[in-house]
Design a protein around this motif. Structure first.
Motif, PDB file in Angstrom:
ATOM      1  N   GLY A 121       0.832  -1.192   0.000  1.00 56.17           N
ATOM      2  CA  GLY A 121       0.000   0.000   0.000  1.00 56.17           C
ATOM      3  C   GLY A 121       0.870   1.246   0.000  1.00 56.17           C
ATOM      4  N   HIS A 122       0.226   2.408  -0.052  1.00 58.45           N
ATOM      5  CA  HIS A 122       0.940   3.684  -0.208  1.00 58.45           C
ATOM      6  C   HIS A 122       0.740   4.590   0.989  1.00 58.45           C
ATOM      7  CE1 HIS A 122       0.213   2.198  -4.216  1.00 58.45           C
ATOM      8  NE2 HIS A 122       1.204   2.922  -4.651  1.00 58.45           N
ATOM      9  N   ALA A 123       1.740   4.647   1.850  1.00 59.56           N
ATOM     10  CA  ALA A 123       1.680   5.620   2.940  1.00 59.56           C
ATOM     11  C   ALA A 123       2.330   6.906   2.460  1.00 59.56           C
ATOM     12  CB  ALA A 123       2.396   5.087   4.169  1.00 59.56           C
ATOM     13  N   SER A 124       1.767   8.033   2.882  1.00 57.72           N
ATOM     14  CA  SER A 124       2.396   9.304   2.532  1.00 57.72           C
ATOM     15  C   SER A 124       1.968  10.360   3.546  1.00 57.72           C
ATOM     16  CB  SER A 124       1.998   9.749   1.123  1.00 57.72           C
ATOM     17  OG  SER A 124       0.657  10.222   1.112  1.00 57.72           O
ATOM     18  N   GLY A 125       2.694  11.457   3.579  1.00 57.08           N
ATOM     19  CA  GLY A 125       2.330  12.564   4.455  1.00 57.08           C
ATOM     20  C   GLY A 125       3.125  13.786   4.058  1.00 57.08           C
TER      21      GLY A 125
END
Ligand code: EZ4
Ligand code: CO
Length: 413
Positions: A121-125
């Protein structure tokens, strides 16, 4: 099994998709994904004007022959538009063949080699605390491998970072192609600074490892923005954080750039999401310059081409890591999952959930459980398209962003 119809469906349930439906005289239908993000109507025109008329009256069972006919028979070959169109025909014919056999496609490809495909999955911040929150939320959703993208101090908008994680609600994707929605029909422009990026990313991975420990597979996408020596430096600086891969470190048209990166770092490398031919890999496989091939079934030329690519990769110990953003339609995603399940040299599958609106148009049967994706045992690809729902979402022009350096020079996005 004579082909009686080949229809192209363009729909925009939250984002644009181009789908080919092939129908046979005995009423079987097959779907293929031909979506080329930001250039959708070029593939639609190629399919409608140049490919569909050649299919009518042909034998739906002759998959390899049809592939060669459309590829070699056009004289002009390769290119993203052509290959997405050929991919759609190929997927649709495999869908039909598997439905005719009463089997899920993965059975025709040799049967399951595993219980499910490990998905990332794609974590981002926008900053490190937001990245950590996003990783936590992905772990809660069941992901067992996570890509990390982060905002960079001094840059307003960075590839892979969802616009606002504070907005609440579920974020289905950070789809970077912006629809014009009646507004100005030009791409959004972003500003990029590679040195700021190179300084910041090691801090991000240091924080993620400190919070979540050494076990979790972590990935990162460089999105073609570095020179070979910059990528070599990033690979080295990230070694303490044990990445699963560093993706698209340098621009895709120069496979030999990977040689230089490889000389300097043991961080595993992945490339190929914008390749449209097995030949684009050049020396990458035979010289073992990469660890994962990132092609999508939709852009490399279909199931037929992907199988050849992965068989060649297997000879050199290179594994799959198929592209799976939301611009790969559920049809393209299903094709990927059947191959993921069947091939021996599966590595990992990128996965971004499609929005509920997209899933009103595309009726899916694949499932995500405990971090693994499974294509289901529905005969064929396991996807149907609801024409009435598709018609409710007409095409909207959309472009991917364009990148400029701080002095205005156009840069790779
Ligand atoms: O930017 O699919 O790894 N994933 C990616 C994607 C691409 C988009 C372009 O259409 O790089 O997010
Ligand atoms: Co990528």
């Amino acid at each position: 099994m004579k082909i009686t119809a080949a229809d192209v469906i363009v729909t925009s349930p939250g984002r644009n998709f181009v789908t080919l439906r092939i129908t046979t005289e005995d009423g079987l239908t097959g779907l293929g994904d031909a979506t080329l993000n930001g250039r959708e109507l070029a593939v639609e025109a190629y399919l409608r004007s140049h490919v569909a008329p050649l299919l009518i009256g042909g034998d739906a069972g002759r998959i390899e022959d049809t592939w060669q006919y459309l590829y070699r028979g056009a004289y002009w070959r390769r290119g993203p538009v052509t290959m997405a169109a050929i991919a759609a025909v190929d997927m649709a014919l495999w869908d039909i063949k598997a439905k005719a056999a009463g089997m899920p496609l993965y059975q025709l490809l040799g049967g399951a080699s595993r219980t499910g495909a490990l998905a990332y999955g794609h974590a981002s911040g926008r900053d490190i605390p937001e990245v950590l929150d996003s990783v936590r939320s992905h772990l809660e959703q069941g992901y067992r491998a996570i890509r990390i993208q982060s905002g960079i101090p001094g840059l307003d908008s960075v590839y892979g970072v969802a616009a606002s994680s504070a907005a609440g609600g579920e974020r289905y994707d950070y789809e970077p192609a912006r629809r014009s929605l009646g507004g100005p029909s030009r791409p959004v422009e972003e500003t990029w600074d590679t040195r700021a990026y190179l300084r910041h990313m090691p801090r991000v991975f240091e924080a993620v490892r400190a919070e979540f420990g050494p076990e979790l597979p972590l990935l990162h996408d460089g999105h073609h923005r570095m020179t070979p020596i910059q990528a070599a430096k990033l690979g080295k600086d990230l070694e303490p954080y044990d990445l699963f891969w560093l993706e698209d470190a340098t621009p895709a048209e120069d496979p030999t750039a990977l040689r230089l990166i490889r000389q300097h770092t043991t961080t595993p490398l992945a490339i190929g999401e914008i390749f449209n031919s097995l030949h684009d890999y050049g020396p990458l496989l035979s010289e073992r310059l990469i660890d994962y091939v990132r092609s999508a079934v939709t852009h490399i030329g279909g199931v037929t081409a992907m199988r050849k690519l992965l068989d060649l990769a297997a000879v050199y110990g290179v594994k799959s890591g198929m592209h799976g953003p939301t611009d790969i339609s559920p049809v393209g995603m299903a094709a990927a999952l059947h191959i993921d399940l069947a091939v021996h040299n599966f590595g990992i599958q990128e996965y971004m959930k499609h929005s509920p609106r997209t899933l009103e148009v595309f009726l899916t049967s694949y499932r995500f459980t405990d971090g693994l994706l499974h294509p289901s045992d529905t005969p064929g690809l396991g996807i149907e398209l609801d024409d009435e729902a598709a018609a409710r979402f007409p095409y909207e022009q959309a472009y991917l962003p364009v990148n400029r350096l701080t002095d205005g020079t156009v840069h790779d996005w």
